[in-house]
Design an enzyme around this catalytic site. Structure first.
Site, PDB file in Angstrom:
ATOM      1  N   MET A  94       0.831  -1.205   0.000  1.00  0.00           N
ATOM      2  CA  MET A  94       0.000   0.000   0.000  1.00  0.00           C
ATOM      3  C   MET A  94       0.862   1.251   0.000  1.00  0.00           C
ATOM      4  O   MET A  94       0.820   2.077   0.906  1.00  0.00           O
ATOM      5  CB  MET A  94      -0.936   0.005   1.220  1.00  0.00           C
ATOM      6  CG  MET A  94      -1.766  -1.241   1.337  1.00  0.00           C
ATOM      7  SD  MET A  94      -2.653  -1.651  -0.171  1.00  0.00           S
ATOM      8  CE  MET A  94      -4.034  -0.545  -0.038  1.00  0.00           C
ATOM      9  N   ILE A  96       2.369   3.922  -3.131  1.00  0.00           N
ATOM     10  CA  ILE A  96       2.482   4.178  -4.578  1.00  0.00           C
ATOM     11  C   ILE A  96       3.947   4.372  -4.943  1.00  0.00           C
ATOM     12  O   ILE A  96       4.623   5.253  -4.380  1.00  0.00           O
ATOM     13  CB  ILE A  96       1.657   5.419  -4.962  1.00  0.00           C
ATOM     14  CG1 ILE A  96       0.166   5.121  -4.714  1.00  0.00           C
ATOM     15  CG2 ILE A  96       1.889   5.777  -6.432  1.00  0.00           C
ATOM     16  CD1 ILE A  96      -0.735   6.322  -4.900  1.00  0.00           C
ATOM     17  N   HIS A 113      -4.554  -6.669  -7.645  1.00  0.00           N
ATOM     18  CA  HIS A 113      -5.530  -5.647  -7.272  1.00  0.00           C
ATOM     19  C   HIS A 113      -6.919  -6.271  -7.253  1.00  0.00           C
ATOM     20  O   HIS A 113      -7.293  -6.954  -8.222  1.00  0.00           O
ATOM     21  CB  HIS A 113      -5.475  -4.482  -8.274  1.00  0.00           C
ATOM     22  CG  HIS A 113      -6.398  -3.355  -7.941  1.00  0.00           C
ATOM     23  ND1 HIS A 113      -6.322  -2.659  -6.754  1.00  0.00           N
ATOM     24  CD2 HIS A 113      -7.431  -2.815  -8.628  1.00  0.00           C
ATOM     25  CE1 HIS A 113      -7.275  -1.748  -6.728  1.00  0.00           C
ATOM     26  NE2 HIS A 113      -7.957  -1.815  -7.853  1.00  0.00           N
TER      27      HIS A 113
HETATM   28  C1  GRF Z   1      -5.409  -7.993  -1.023  1.00  0.00           C
HETATM   29  O1  GRF Z   1      -6.815  -7.939  -1.163  1.00  0.00           O
HETATM   30  C2  GRF Z   1      -4.780  -7.250  -2.176  1.00  0.00           C
HETATM   31  O2  GRF Z   1      -5.448  -7.415  -3.393  1.00  0.00           O
HETATM   32  C3  GRF Z   1      -4.920  -5.832  -1.711  1.00  0.00           C
HETATM   33  O3  GRF Z   1      -4.621  -5.870  -0.315  1.00  0.00           O
HETATM   34  C4  GRF Z   1      -4.950  -7.166   0.165  1.00  0.00           C
HETATM   35  C5  GRF Z   1      -3.697  -7.729   0.770  1.00  0.00           C
HETATM   36  O4  GRF Z   1      -4.024  -8.832   1.543  1.00  0.00           O
HETATM   37  N1  GRF Z   1      -4.003  -4.963  -2.411  1.00  0.00           N
HETATM   38  P1  GRF Z   1      -2.820  -9.697   2.189  1.00  0.00           P
HETATM   39  O5  GRF Z   1      -1.907  -8.721   2.925  1.00  0.00           O
HETATM   40  O6  GRF Z   1      -2.105 -10.383   1.065  1.00  0.00           O
HETATM   41  O7  GRF Z   1      -3.518 -10.665   3.094  1.00  0.00           O
END
Ligand code: GRF
Length: 201
Positions: A94, A96, A113
């Site tokens: 998370m 950019i 995503h």
């Molecule tokens: C997942 O839904 C991914 O697509 C999104 O954040 C979540 C990450 O989950 N970007 P995790 O940390 O892999 O359990």
């Protein structure tokens, strides 16, 4: 083939990659896990799998009066110097990434995503899909693994999967269906990219 995985949270998708590697189904080895959050449970998952980890937070950079660009440049330099990765996987990352970072690893970065191409770009995609489902303007959503370019969540898709929204769904039941599908699609996408090299990148 060297894989570096970037995470920020629980790392359930990292766990899916670890499990696939253990079964020889990943097409490469996870050589490093990087988190931008100290408390990311994915760091525990990496440690339990004896995978080296690196924690670098933007906060420590800001506290030192440094910038996002410094953060990205240092992270890229560290990854390049220690791994020379064949693939960087953003699995719940998370933060950019700057165009300079993306450029340095041209065509070697893929992202998971929880939305279909062109829909619900950016953060909280699942929450927004659920709101639209409740508002009656959406009956399905989906997930994708795509190439990373500077525009967030805009790179060419590698694999996509539609996910139905079901009458009576709560946010939790929709999230569960999405995450279950993610855990299947991400290892497949990694294997595909590593096996097919340039003609899919
Ligand atoms: C997942 O839904 C991914 O697509 C999104 O954040 C979540 C990450 O989950 N970007 P995790 O940390 O892999 O359990």
């Amino acid at each position: 083939k060297n894989i570096v995985v970037l995470i920020s949270g629980s790392g359930s998708n990292l766990q899916a990659l670890i499990n696939a590697e253990a079964k020889g189904q990943l097409g490469g080895r996870i050589a490093l896990v990087v988190s931008n959050k100290k408390a990311a449970y994915g760091l525990v998952r990496a440690a339990e799998a004896n995978i080296p980890t690196l924690v670098r937070t933007l906060k420590e950079y800001k506290d030192d009066g440094k910038t996002r660009e410094d953060y990205d440049r240092d992270l890229a330099a560290h990854i390049e110097a220690t791994q020379a990765p064949d693939l960087i996987v953003l699995a719940g990352w998370m933060h950019i990434l700057s165009p300079a970072f993306i450029d340095q690893f041209r065509d070697k970065i893929i992202n998971l995503h929880p939305a279909l191409p062109g829909e619900l770009d950016g953060a909280h995609a699942i929450d927004r899909a659920y709101e639209e489902f409740k508002a009656g303007i959406r009956t399905r959503t989906g997930i994708m693994v795509h190439h990373v370019i500077p525009e967030v969540d805009k790179g060419d898709p590698i694999l996509t999967m539609e996910i139905p929204c079901v009458a009576g769904d709560t946010l939790e039941t929709l999230e569960e269906r999405i995450h279950t599908a993610e855990h299947q699609i991400l290892p497949k996408a990694v294997r595909l990219v590593l096996q097919h090299g340039d003609n899919i990148l």
